[in-house]
Write a protein that holds these residues in place. Structure first.
Motif, short mmCIF file in Angstrom:
data_model
loop_
_atom_site.label_atom_id
_atom_site.label_comp_id
_atom_site.label_asym_id
_atom_site.label_seq_id
_atom_site.Cartn_x
_atom_site.Cartn_y
_atom_site.Cartn_z
N ARG A 247 -8.47 -20.53 1.47
CA ARG A 247 -7.32 -20.18 0.48
C ARG A 247 -6.00 -20.40 0.81
NH1 ARG A 247 -10.15 -16.49 -1.87
NH2 ARG A 247 -10.12 -15.20 0.23
N GLN A 248 -5.71 -20.02 2.26
CA GLN A 248 -4.18 -20.38 2.64
C GLN A 248 -4.04 -22.01 2.49
OE1 GLN A 248 -1.69 -18.24 3.35
NE2 GLN A 248 -2.93 -16.47 2.91
N ALA A 249 -4.90 -22.97 3.07
CA ALA A 249 -4.85 -24.17 2.94
C ALA A 249 -4.50 -24.82 1.62
CB ALA A 249 -5.99 -24.99 3.40
N PHE A 250 -5.14 -24.02 0.64
CA PHE A 250 -5.05 -24.30 -0.86
C PHE A 250 -3.47 -24.03 -1.48
CE2 PHE A 250 -4.95 -22.80 -5.29
CZ PHE A 250 -5.31 -23.96 -5.97
N LEU A 251 -3.05 -22.74 -1.03
CA LEU A 251 -1.57 -22.35 -1.28
C LEU A 251 -0.69 -23.29 -0.65
CD1 LEU A 251 -2.31 -18.44 -0.84
CD2 LEU A 251 -2.15 -19.49 -3.09
N ASP A 252 -1.07 -23.53 0.55
CA ASP A 252 0.16 -24.23 1.26
C ASP A 252 0.15 -25.59 0.64
OD1 ASP A 252 0.48 -22.48 3.40
OD2 ASP A 252 -0.87 -23.51 4.69
N LYS A 253 -0.90 -26.14 0.00
CA LYS A 253 -0.76 -27.75 -0.66
C LYS A 253 -0.20 -27.56 -2.02
CE LYS A 253 -3.49 -31.63 -1.70
NZ LYS A 253 -4.78 -32.24 -1.39
N TYR A 254 -0.51 -26.44 -2.76
CA TYR A 254 -0.49 -26.61 -4.16
C TYR A 254 0.87 -25.58 -4.76
CZ TYR A 254 -4.34 -29.67 -4.77
OH TYR A 254 -5.04 -30.73 -4.97
N LEU A 255 1.10 -24.53 -4.11
CA LEU A 255 1.87 -23.79 -4.49
C LEU A 255 3.31 -24.46 -4.64
CD1 LEU A 255 1.53 -20.08 -3.05
CD2 LEU A 255 1.58 -20.88 -5.60
N PRO A 256 3.78 -25.15 -3.46
CA PRO A 256 5.04 -25.98 -3.52
C PRO A 256 4.96 -26.98 -4.60
CG PRO A 256 4.34 -26.00 -1.40
CD PRO A 256 3.01 -25.39 -2.04
N ARG A 257 3.89 -27.64 -5.04
CA ARG A 257 3.85 -28.50 -6.17
C ARG A 257 4.06 -27.89 -7.46
NH1 ARG A 257 -0.90 -32.98 -4.09
NH2 ARG A 257 -0.29 -33.21 -2.06
N VAL A 258 3.28 -26.65 -7.60
CA VAL A 258 3.32 -26.04 -8.90
C VAL A 258 4.95 -25.49 -9.14
CG1 VAL A 258 3.01 -23.70 -9.82
CG2 VAL A 258 1.30 -25.04 -8.70
N PHE A 259 5.63 -24.99 -8.20
CA PHE A 259 7.05 -24.70 -8.23
C PHE A 259 7.80 -25.78 -8.40
CE2 PHE A 259 5.79 -20.71 -5.17
CZ PHE A 259 5.47 -20.17 -6.31
N ALA A 260 7.66 -27.05 -7.74
CA ALA A 260 8.43 -28.10 -7.90
C ALA A 260 8.35 -28.71 -9.51
CB ALA A 260 7.91 -29.15 -7.04
N LEU A 261 7.34 -28.51 -10.17
CA LEU A 261 7.28 -28.65 -11.56
C LEU A 261 7.96 -27.91 -12.45
CD1 LEU A 261 3.54 -30.19 -11.63
CD2 LEU A 261 5.70 -31.36 -11.87
N GLY A 262 8.54 -26.85 -11.81
CA GLY A 262 9.37 -25.58 -12.83
C GLY A 262 8.25 -24.78 -13.42
N LEU A 263 7.01 -24.53 -12.63
CA LEU A 263 6.13 -23.88 -13.33
C LEU A 263 5.96 -22.41 -12.24
CD1 LEU A 263 3.22 -26.33 -13.77
CD2 LEU A 263 4.54 -25.31 -15.60
N SER A 264 5.39 -21.60 -12.81
CA SER A 264 5.35 -20.25 -11.85
C SER A 264 3.75 -19.93 -11.95
CB SER A 264 6.18 -19.29 -12.77
OG SER A 264 5.76 -18.73 -13.99
N VAL A 265 3.43 -18.65 -11.19
CA VAL A 265 2.08 -18.35 -10.99
C VAL A 265 2.18 -16.77 -11.73
CG1 VAL A 265 1.17 -19.94 -9.41
CG2 VAL A 265 2.25 -17.83 -8.56
N PRO A 266 1.02 -16.28 -12.07
CA PRO A 266 1.37 -15.02 -12.53
C PRO A 266 1.06 -13.87 -11.52
CG PRO A 266 -0.83 -15.89 -13.10
CD PRO A 266 -0.02 -16.98 -12.49
N ASP A 267 1.97 -14.02 -10.39
CA ASP A 267 1.96 -13.05 -9.32
C ASP A 267 3.47 -12.77 -8.88
OD1 ASP A 267 1.68 -11.36 -7.04
OD2 ASP A 267 -0.09 -12.98 -6.23
N GLU A 268 3.94 -11.61 -8.86
CA GLU A 268 5.54 -11.40 -8.60
C GLU A 268 5.50 -11.41 -7.07
OE1 GLU A 268 6.79 -8.51 -10.75
OE2 GLU A 268 7.06 -9.50 -12.71
#
Length: 327
Positions: A247-268
């Motif tokens: 799960r941490q490997a997934f977050l490492d890879k994809y969270l920066p990509r999500v944020f780079a597109l100007g998107l957010s995730v529903p978790d403050e």
């Protein structure tokens, strides 16, 4: 959980004469050798593989259904052809994996038909993400980009699995999954660079899928589910990393990509902790996870019904293939 005892696939206490075989088997595992279908193996190893590969194979087949809904509704002919090819690939992966499982089940008089029947009876589960609805075209993109991305992380973790037939099947599957992830990314990029309405549709899809994506790798600890599957698969070198490491490997890879597109995730609470060198996030509702995999998800019954209809309608094909050849 698939109950092997009830289905005639059961564990007996290892007789004393098998202890030497077990030691030799573990020595082969630790030496990095591959176990083949006709090799001696302990019951625990065989049953662990049957559970894992059957679930994986069925999930590939059931996983084609959410995207299949968008084949006739994709926005262009190019997109229709792309998602149709992906659906065909996923079904092929499922058949390949069920063939691998079938060899393991043969000593118990079971075959892939029994696996499908167990799915329809609720004895065999399929992956949580494939119980979810695909409401918009953006959902199809999220499945290809993030769900298949998560699958690649999970499956590459087993690319050196000790069971040879599964390891070789995974090599082919992972290679094709890379194309699937690129297909999903292409959809995501088009939406992210599109109109405000398209960007909103994309953000809504990410919001809906985020809890299911966190659940994808399973609970972090055995205490959450009462299962020691992680420990068993690691002991036999079927997999390398734990659920949380994946799960941490997934977050490492994809969270920066999500944020780079100007998107957010529903978790403050999501942030990167530099001291711990890990992403901090809010745990999903693991009780909801149990409900979903027990076929109480938003689309569980509808998709099981589609699979049941297909299974019954094609019964004549299985019967014809089972007939002896005419010389």
């Amino acid at each position: 959980m698939y109950n092997l005892v009830e289905h005639g696939i059961y564990t007996k206490e290892k007789p004393e004469e098998d202890q030497e075989k077990y030691k030799e088997f573990m020595a082969r595992i630790e030496a990095g050798e591959k176990i083949e279908a006709d090799d001696w193996m302990p019951d625990e190893y065989r049953q662990t593989l049957i559970k894992l590969i059957s679930m994986h194979g069925i999930s590939e087949i059931m996983g084609a259904l959410p995207e299949k809904e968008w084949v006739p509704k994709a926005p262009t002919l190019k997109r229709k052809l792309g998602i149709m090819a992906k659906v065909q690939d996923e079904m092929g992966h499922g058949q390949l994996l069920l063939r691998v499982a079938e060899d393991l089940m043969a000593p118990y008089g079971k075959d892939r038909g029994d696996v499908m029947e167990d799915l329809l009876k609720g004895d065999l589960k399929f992956h949580n993400v494939f119980h979810m609805p695909t409401k918009t075209w953006a959902d199809a993109g999220v499945i290809g980009w993030l769900v298949d991305g998560a699958a690649i992380i999970s499956q590459t973790n087993m690319l050196d699995a000790s069971y040879g037939p599964y390891q070789r099947a995974l090599q082919r599957i992972c290679a094709e999954e890379v194309f699937h992830a690129q297909h999903g990314e292409a959809i995501i990029m088009a939406l992210a660079e599109g109109t405000e309405e398209q960007r909103k549709m994309l953000q809504d899809a990410v919001n809906r899928w985020w809890p299911a994506l966190l659940m994808f790798f399973g609970p972090a600890s055995a205490e959450t589910t009462g299962s020691s599957k992680q420990e068993v698969t690691t002991k036999y070198r079927i997999r390398k990393s734990s659920n949380e490491e994946l799960r941490q490997a997934f977050l490492d890879k994809y969270l920066p990509r999500v944020f780079a597109l100007g998107l957010s995730v529903p978790d403050e609470t999501v942030h990167y902790d530099k001291e711990q060198e890990r992403w901090v996030y809010q745990q999903p509702d693991w009780n909801e996870f149990k409900n979903i995999i027990n076929n109480k998800g938003p689309r569980s019954q509808e998709r099981l019904r589609l699979r049941e209809i297909a299974f019954k309608n094609n019964e004549w094909v299985r019967e014809a293939l089972a007939q002896p050849a005419i010389s």
